[in-house]
Motif scaffolding. Sequence first.
Motif, PDB file in Angstrom:
ATOM      1  N   THR A  76      56.306  30.079  21.493  1.00  0.00           N
ATOM      2  CA  THR A  76      56.469  31.366  22.158  1.00  0.00           C
ATOM      3  C   THR A  76      55.177  32.166  22.052  1.00  0.00           C
ATOM      4  OG1 THR A  76      58.833  31.401  21.648  1.00  0.00           O
ATOM      5  CG2 THR A  76      57.799  33.496  22.233  1.00  0.00           C
ATOM      6  N   LEU A  77      54.658  32.612  23.215  1.00  0.00           N
ATOM      7  CA  LEU A  77      53.439  33.421  23.240  1.00  0.00           C
ATOM      8  C   LEU A  77      53.830  34.890  23.256  1.00  0.00           C
ATOM      9  CD1 LEU A  77      51.366  31.454  25.915  1.00  0.00           C
ATOM     10  CD2 LEU A  77      51.342  31.192  23.428  1.00  0.00           C
ATOM     11  N   THR A  78      53.223  35.662  22.360  1.00  0.00           N
ATOM     12  CA  THR A  78      53.581  37.065  22.255  1.00  0.00           C
ATOM     13  C   THR A  78      52.340  37.949  22.302  1.00  0.00           C
ATOM     14  OG1 THR A  78      53.495  37.043  19.834  1.00  0.00           O
ATOM     15  CG2 THR A  78      55.623  36.537  20.868  1.00  0.00           C
ATOM     16  N   ALA A  79      52.540  39.229  22.557  1.00  0.00           N
ATOM     17  CA  ALA A  79      51.485  40.241  22.517  1.00  0.00           C
ATOM     18  C   ALA A  79      52.080  41.506  21.932  1.00  0.00           C
ATOM     19  CB  ALA A  79      50.928  40.505  23.909  1.00  0.00           C
ATOM     20  N   GLN A  80      51.218  42.341  21.372  1.00  0.00           N
ATOM     21  CA  GLN A  80      51.704  43.556  20.744  1.00  0.00           C
ATOM     22  C   GLN A  80      51.874  44.692  21.756  1.00  0.00           C
ATOM     23  OE1 GLN A  80      49.219  44.657  17.433  1.00  0.00           O
ATOM     24  NE2 GLN A  80      50.438  43.467  15.992  1.00  0.00           N
ATOM     25  N   VAL A  81      52.885  45.504  21.527  1.00  0.00           N
ATOM     26  CA  VAL A  81      53.062  46.737  22.287  1.00  0.00           C
ATOM     27  C   VAL A  81      51.978  47.717  21.833  1.00  0.00           C
ATOM     28  CG1 VAL A  81      54.638  48.621  22.823  1.00  0.00           C
ATOM     29  CG2 VAL A  81      55.531  46.307  22.450  1.00  0.00           C
ATOM     30  N   GLU A  82      51.317  48.403  22.801  1.00  0.00           N
ATOM     31  CA  GLU A  82      50.205  49.297  22.480  1.00  0.00           C
ATOM     32  C   GLU A  82      50.483  50.722  22.933  1.00  0.00           C
ATOM     33  OE1 GLU A  82      46.376  47.953  23.764  1.00  0.00           O
ATOM     34  OE2 GLU A  82      46.862  45.832  23.463  1.00  0.00           O
ATOM     35  N   GLN A  83      49.730  51.622  22.353  1.00  0.00           N
ATOM     36  CA  GLN A  83      49.690  53.014  22.807  1.00  0.00           C
ATOM     37  C   GLN A  83      48.305  53.208  23.412  1.00  0.00           C
ATOM     38  OE1 GLN A  83      52.520  54.769  22.050  1.00  0.00           O
ATOM     39  NE2 GLN A  83      52.000  56.696  23.057  1.00  0.00           N
ATOM     40  N   ARG A  84      48.203  53.329  24.742  1.00  0.00           N
ATOM     41  CA  ARG A  84      46.904  53.358  25.388  1.00  0.00           C
ATOM     42  C   ARG A  84      46.956  54.101  26.718  1.00  0.00           C
ATOM     43  NH1 ARG A  84      44.848  47.598  26.702  1.00  0.00           N
ATOM     44  NH2 ARG A  84      43.434  48.756  28.044  1.00  0.00           N
ATOM     45  N   VAL A  85      45.758  54.456  27.212  1.00  0.00           N
ATOM     46  CA  VAL A  85      45.641  55.080  28.529  1.00  0.00           C
ATOM     47  C   VAL A  85      45.646  53.976  29.581  1.00  0.00           C
ATOM     48  CG1 VAL A  85      44.144  56.421  30.058  1.00  0.00           C
ATOM     49  CG2 VAL A  85      44.364  57.061  27.657  1.00  0.00           C
ATOM     50  N   ILE A  86      46.476  54.128  30.585  1.00  0.00           N
ATOM     51  CA  ILE A  86      46.540  53.156  31.682  1.00  0.00           C
ATOM     52  C   ILE A  86      45.662  53.662  32.817  1.00  0.00           C
ATOM     53  CG2 ILE A  86      47.999  51.977  33.351  1.00  0.00           C
ATOM     54  CD1 ILE A  86      48.565  51.079  30.570  1.00  0.00           C
ATOM     55  N   ALA A  87      44.677  52.858  33.215  1.00  0.00           N
ATOM     56  CA  ALA A  87      43.773  53.250  34.300  1.00  0.00           C
ATOM     57  C   ALA A  87      43.647  52.098  35.288  1.00  0.00           C
ATOM     58  CB  ALA A  87      42.402  53.632  33.757  1.00  0.00           C
ATOM     59  N   ASP A  88      43.736  52.425  36.558  1.00  0.00           N
ATOM     60  CA  ASP A  88      43.546  51.436  37.627  1.00  0.00           C
ATOM     61  C   ASP A  88      42.114  51.578  38.133  1.00  0.00           C
ATOM     62  OD1 ASP A  88      43.842  49.544  39.531  1.00  0.00           O
ATOM     63  OD2 ASP A  88      45.211  50.676  40.810  1.00  0.00           O
ATOM     64  N   THR A  89      41.301  50.558  37.917  1.00  0.00           N
ATOM     65  CA  THR A  89      39.874  50.624  38.229  1.00  0.00           C
ATOM     66  C   THR A  89      39.536  49.744  39.430  1.00  0.00           C
ATOM     67  OG1 THR A  89      39.364  50.993  35.901  1.00  0.00           O
ATOM     68  CG2 THR A  89      37.552  50.314  37.310  1.00  0.00           C
ATOM     69  N   LEU A  90      38.802  50.335  40.370  1.00  0.00           N
ATOM     70  CA  LEU A  90      38.301  49.604  41.532  1.00  0.00           C
ATOM     71  C   LEU A  90      36.823  49.320  41.308  1.00  0.00           C
ATOM     72  CD1 LEU A  90      38.471  48.560  44.489  1.00  0.00           C
ATOM     73  CD2 LEU A  90      37.923  50.892  45.211  1.00  0.00           C
ATOM     74  N   VAL A  91      36.437  48.060  41.408  1.00  0.00           N
ATOM     75  CA  VAL A  91      35.041  47.660  41.211  1.00  0.00           C
ATOM     76  C   VAL A  91      34.492  47.137  42.535  1.00  0.00           C
ATOM     77  CG1 VAL A  91      33.452  46.163  39.940  1.00  0.00           C
ATOM     78  CG2 VAL A  91      35.472  47.087  38.798  1.00  0.00           C
ATOM     79  N   THR A  92      33.357  47.667  42.944  1.00  0.00           N
ATOM     80  CA  THR A  92      32.716  47.229  44.182  1.00  0.00           C
ATOM     81  C   THR A  92      31.205  47.353  44.036  1.00  0.00           C
ATOM     82  OG1 THR A  92      32.692  47.505  46.597  1.00  0.00           O
ATOM     83  CG2 THR A  92      32.791  49.511  45.276  1.00  0.00           C
ATOM     84  N   ARG A  93      30.488  46.992  45.065  1.00  0.00           N
ATOM     85  CA  ARG A  93      29.031  47.054  45.043  1.00  0.00           C
ATOM     86  C   ARG A  93      28.555  48.065  46.081  1.00  0.00           C
ATOM     87  NH1 ARG A  93      27.117  43.601  41.685  1.00  0.00           N
ATOM     88  NH2 ARG A  93      24.978  44.099  42.281  1.00  0.00           N
ATOM     89  N   GLY A  94      27.453  48.742  45.769  1.00  0.00           N
ATOM     90  CA  GLY A  94      26.890  49.720  46.683  1.00  0.00           C
ATOM     91  C   GLY A  94      25.381  49.704  46.611  1.00  0.00           C
ATOM     92  N   LYS A  95      24.762  50.628  47.308  1.00  0.00           N
ATOM     93  CA  LYS A  95      23.303  50.711  47.355  1.00  0.00           C
ATOM     94  C   LYS A  95      22.885  52.165  47.150  1.00  0.00           C
ATOM     95  CE  LYS A  95      21.055  48.022  50.104  1.00  0.00           C
ATOM     96  NZ  LYS A  95      20.466  47.362  51.281  1.00  0.00           N
ATOM     97  N   VAL A  96      21.828  52.343  46.375  1.00  0.00           N
ATOM     98  CA  VAL A  96      21.294  53.674  46.140  1.00  0.00           C
ATOM     99  C   VAL A  96      20.509  54.111  47.376  1.00  0.00           C
ATOM    100  CG1 VAL A  96      19.816  55.100  44.678  1.00  0.00           C
ATOM    101  CG2 VAL A  96      21.164  53.246  43.668  1.00  0.00           C
ATOM    102  N   ALA A  97      20.820  55.288  47.887  1.00  0.00           N
ATOM    103  CA  ALA A  97      20.169  55.788  49.098  1.00  0.00           C
ATOM    104  C   ALA A  97      19.894  57.280  48.947  1.00  0.00           C
ATOM    105  CB  ALA A  97      21.055  55.543  50.326  1.00  0.00           C
ATOM    106  N   ALA A  98      19.006  57.767  49.766  1.00  0.00           N
ATOM    107  CA  ALA A  98      18.705  59.205  49.771  1.00  0.00           C
ATOM    108  C   ALA A  98      19.877  59.965  50.370  1.00  0.00           C
ATOM    109  CB  ALA A  98      17.444  59.467  50.577  1.00  0.00           C
TER     110      ALA A  98
END
Length: 446
Positions: A76-98
């Motif tokens: 049986t595989l288990t994990a611990q219950v945590e107290q944490r901040v839940i954040a949904d993060t979007l990762v993408t690529r961009g370009k530095v411009a004026a």
Amino acid sequence: MAYGSTPAPDENDSGNSHSTVQTTGRRERSSTRRRGWLVAVVIGSTLVGAAGVAAATLLKSPAQIAAETAPPAPDTLTAQVEQRVIADTLVTRGKVAAASTAEISVPASSGVPGSRPVVTKVKVQSGDQVSYGKVLFEISGRPVFTLAGAMPAYRDLQTGAKGEDVAQLQKALASLGYRTAPDAAGAFGAGTERAVLAFYKSIGYSPVRLATSGPDDKAGAARTPPPSAGDKGADAKATPTGAPAAAQEPQTVVTVPMSEVVFLSTLPVRADTVVATVGKAPGDKMLTLSTGAPVVVAEVSAQEKALLKAGQQAEILSEDSGLKVPGAVQAVTDAPPVGKGEQPGPAAGYLLRIAPNSPLPADLTGKEVRISITASSTDGPVLAVPSAAISAGADGQTSVTALGSDGRLRRVPVRPGASGGGFVAVTPEAGAALAPGDKVVVGRTP
């Protein structure tokens, strides 16, 4: 006679001596044969023993083979219950411009009147930071410089001129330390004239001086060449005192030609593309400037756009230098750029603009960076479990399976909440218990 010894034969007993020698030889050969057989038996016994051991090693019972080849017992595989901040993060690529760009052009009529306009000096290179009062290049020996101002130059400004553009010139000169007092704002008088003279001297040039036909002509904004002697006689007219105008000395006015000044509304300004070339005639595009602090632009899909809104926190990462700069979503366009259709997937690009919280280095302009945007987040730490721990029973109730310290499993009904980063916020239903540190089942090994 010693025991086991053979009596020496005498000379007259030759027959008995021969018989004794033969008997002794037979005994020795018989003893040698016995020793050889004994060695052979010992070697054979050793080989048979080794073969037996090998056979015992290789030969296994069916039960033993089945036990050795059977799969391991499920775990049986288990994990611990945590107290944490839940954040949904979007990762993408961009370009530095004026923040914005501006193309600098010079009128074909610029330079010294009566000469062929040609670029004689280029004093800025691609990548240079441009400040107010900076000479960009020369046209036929005359400077083209920058001043602070939002209104573009649209006419020559000279002594006697009035207007908002004059007020802008006065303010720009004052910001460089050249006061225009006692002139009123918007009036090009003696104070402004002195400021213009001092500024041109500081950049290594003399200002343009244009002749007028008399003191009452100072208000004219047109560039008028000095009149000839014949013109003075022909155009003579009475003055208020009755004296002919031709008798008066011609006067000059200090002029700031519109072809010599480029007004910039904000700093910083960076030279991006320098097209001006010494020996070439000035053109419609001499230089491209990037104005304002650098920002990051990217394209996102329709699905990603639905997660984004202005003000969301972001992180800008330069993978080349390792530089990390926090920022925020400044804007997301409501429609793809002109020329891009509503195609499914990432190809349908909505323009995303990220403003850094602190200025980005100028050398990052034009380079790619990675953007991480916190699309949603809980207000603080919440009870959270890995998303793999969430399951729905046949009764439609969402739950997690907790593993007690005694090894027993128990079902804990929960209400799922925000999700992100592989975790889900959960709230135990009434009467159910779940706390940080508890173990929940996330899977089983086969």
